[in-house]
Design a protein around this motif. Structure first.
Motif, mmCIF file in Angstrom:
data_model
loop_
_atom_site.group_PDB
_atom_site.id
_atom_site.type_symbol
_atom_site.label_atom_id
_atom_site.label_comp_id
_atom_site.label_asym_id
_atom_site.label_seq_id
_atom_site.Cartn_x
_atom_site.Cartn_y
_atom_site.Cartn_z
ATOM 1 N N ARG A 9 -16.043 -51.563 58.071
ATOM 2 C CA ARG A 9 -15.816 -52.018 56.698
ATOM 3 C C ARG A 9 -14.975 -53.284 56.651
ATOM 4 O O ARG A 9 -14.505 -53.674 55.602
ATOM 5 C CB ARG A 9 -15.146 -50.922 55.875
ATOM 6 N N VAL A 10 -14.717 -53.924 57.806
ATOM 7 C CA VAL A 10 -13.911 -55.137 57.852
ATOM 8 C C VAL A 10 -14.831 -56.311 58.161
ATOM 9 O O VAL A 10 -15.598 -56.276 59.113
ATOM 10 C CB VAL A 10 -12.788 -55.030 58.909
ATOM 11 N N THR A 11 -14.715 -57.363 57.367
ATOM 12 C CA THR A 11 -15.606 -58.502 57.520
ATOM 13 C C THR A 11 -15.139 -59.464 58.598
ATOM 14 O O THR A 11 -13.974 -59.489 58.965
ATOM 15 C CB THR A 11 -15.726 -59.268 56.192
ATOM 16 N N GLU A 12 -16.101 -60.255 59.062
ATOM 17 C CA GLU A 12 -15.845 -61.359 59.978
ATOM 18 C C GLU A 12 -16.302 -62.640 59.284
ATOM 19 O O GLU A 12 -17.159 -62.589 58.391
ATOM 20 C CB GLU A 12 -16.623 -61.167 61.282
ATOM 21 N N PRO A 13 -15.757 -63.801 59.684
ATOM 22 C CA PRO A 13 -16.193 -65.053 59.061
ATOM 23 C C PRO A 13 -17.709 -65.233 59.169
ATOM 24 O O PRO A 13 -18.293 -65.013 60.220
ATOM 25 C CB PRO A 13 -15.456 -66.133 59.863
ATOM 26 N N GLY A 14 -18.340 -65.604 58.053
ATOM 27 C CA GLY A 14 -19.779 -65.811 58.033
ATOM 28 C C GLY A 14 -20.584 -64.587 57.652
ATOM 29 O O GLY A 14 -21.805 -64.675 57.509
ATOM 30 N N ASP A 15 -19.919 -63.435 57.468
ATOM 31 C CA ASP A 15 -20.642 -62.245 57.018
ATOM 32 C C ASP A 15 -21.184 -62.466 55.610
ATOM 33 O O ASP A 15 -20.565 -63.153 54.783
ATOM 34 C CB ASP A 15 -19.723 -61.018 56.984
ATOM 35 N N VAL A 16 -22.337 -61.874 55.340
ATOM 36 C CA VAL A 16 -22.904 -61.885 53.996
ATOM 37 C C VAL A 16 -22.641 -60.507 53.399
ATOM 38 O O VAL A 16 -22.981 -59.487 54.001
ATOM 39 C CB VAL A 16 -24.420 -62.192 54.021
ATOM 40 N N LEU A 17 -22.003 -60.496 52.234
ATOM 41 C CA LEU A 17 -21.708 -59.242 51.537
ATOM 42 C C LEU A 17 -22.732 -59.079 50.429
ATOM 43 O O LEU A 17 -22.959 -60.001 49.639
ATOM 44 C CB LEU A 17 -20.293 -59.279 50.952
ATOM 45 N N ILE A 18 -23.355 -57.914 50.375
ATOM 46 C CA ILE A 18 -24.384 -57.680 49.374
ATOM 47 C C ILE A 18 -24.090 -56.371 48.656
ATOM 48 O O ILE A 18 -23.683 -55.384 49.266
ATOM 49 C CB ILE A 18 -25.798 -57.704 50.005
ATOM 50 N N ALA A 19 -24.255 -56.403 47.348
ATOM 51 C CA ALA A 19 -23.997 -55.220 46.518
ATOM 52 C C ALA A 19 -24.952 -55.256 45.341
ATOM 53 O O ALA A 19 -25.500 -56.292 44.978
ATOM 54 C CB ALA A 19 -22.552 -55.212 46.029
ATOM 55 N N ARG A 20 -25.094 -54.107 44.751
ATOM 56 C CA ARG A 20 -25.927 -54.016 43.564
ATOM 57 C C ARG A 20 -25.100 -53.406 42.457
ATOM 58 O O ARG A 20 -24.608 -52.294 42.566
ATOM 59 C CB ARG A 20 -27.139 -53.165 43.835
ATOM 60 N N HIS A 21 -24.908 -54.167 41.429
ATOM 61 C CA HIS A 21 -24.234 -53.668 40.229
ATOM 62 C C HIS A 21 -25.276 -53.735 39.121
ATOM 63 O O HIS A 21 -26.310 -53.107 39.250
ATOM 64 C CB HIS A 21 -22.981 -54.494 39.944
ATOM 65 N N SER A 22 -25.049 -54.507 38.099
ATOM 66 C CA SER A 22 -26.101 -54.681 37.101
ATOM 67 C C SER A 22 -27.218 -55.562 37.651
ATOM 68 O O SER A 22 -28.321 -55.570 37.150
ATOM 69 C CB SER A 22 -25.524 -55.283 35.822
ATOM 70 N N ARG A 23 -26.897 -56.299 38.697
ATOM 71 C CA ARG A 23 -27.891 -57.121 39.389
ATOM 72 C C ARG A 23 -27.528 -57.189 40.862
ATOM 73 O O ARG A 23 -26.469 -56.739 41.269
ATOM 74 C CB ARG A 23 -27.981 -58.511 38.770
ATOM 75 N N LEU A 24 -28.411 -57.766 41.651
ATOM 76 C CA LEU A 24 -28.187 -57.912 43.087
ATOM 77 C C LEU A 24 -27.252 -59.094 43.320
ATOM 78 O O LEU A 24 -27.474 -60.187 42.809
ATOM 79 C CB LEU A 24 -29.536 -58.162 43.758
ATOM 80 N N LEU A 25 -26.175 -58.870 44.069
ATOM 81 C CA LEU A 25 -25.185 -59.902 44.349
ATOM 82 C C LEU A 25 -25.051 -60.090 45.849
ATOM 83 O O LEU A 25 -25.040 -59.114 46.590
ATOM 84 C CB LEU A 25 -23.819 -59.502 43.777
ATOM 85 N N ALA A 26 -24.923 -61.327 46.294
ATOM 86 C CA ALA A 26 -24.712 -61.626 47.714
ATOM 87 C C ALA A 26 -23.796 -62.834 47.808
ATOM 88 O O ALA A 26 -23.990 -63.827 47.114
ATOM 89 C CB ALA A 26 -26.037 -61.899 48.412
ATOM 90 N N ARG A 27 -22.780 -62.715 48.668
ATOM 91 C CA ARG A 27 -21.812 -63.796 48.866
ATOM 92 C C ARG A 27 -21.475 -63.899 50.349
ATOM 93 O O ARG A 27 -21.479 -62.903 51.067
ATOM 94 C CB ARG A 27 -20.510 -63.520 48.113
#
Length: 98
Positions: A9-27
């Motif tokens: 659950r710990v990110t590394e530089p350059g990871d893409v985080l994706i989640a779905r709330h009211s819409r699909l989000l990726a950062r």
């Protein structure tokens, strides 16, 4: 492997985080070291295969939103990413970063 969803659950530089709330989000997480909440999937692309900004933009694109059935969790198996060379991806990624 080619990179992909990771279990920690710990990110590394350059990871893409994706989640779905009211819409699909990726950062893209540029710094890393963040602990992400449940419901957020960490995608760790291999740098020699994917530009992270290109990948995040594709993951959150309208065509992928349409593939996610309402009321259900995120299905990474349904995500579609165009096949482009790394050079083409980086060119698009550079435009997204600027």
């Amino acid at each position: 492997g080619q990179g992909g969803a990771v279990n920690d659950r710990v990110t590394e530089p350059g990871d893409v985080l994706i989640a779905r709330h009211s819409r699909l989000l990726a950062r893209v997480d540029r710094e890393g070291g963040r602990v992400v909440a449940r419901g957020v999937t960490i995608i760790r692309p291999k740098p020699n295969q994917f530009d992270p900004d290109f990948l995040a933009a594709c993951m959150a694109a309208g065509w992928n939103e349409a593939l996610q059935p309402p009321g259900f969790g995120l299905s990474l198996k349904e995500i579609e990413v165009p096949v482009l060379s790394l050079t083409e991806q980086r060119h698009i990624g550079d435009q997204l970063r600027s």
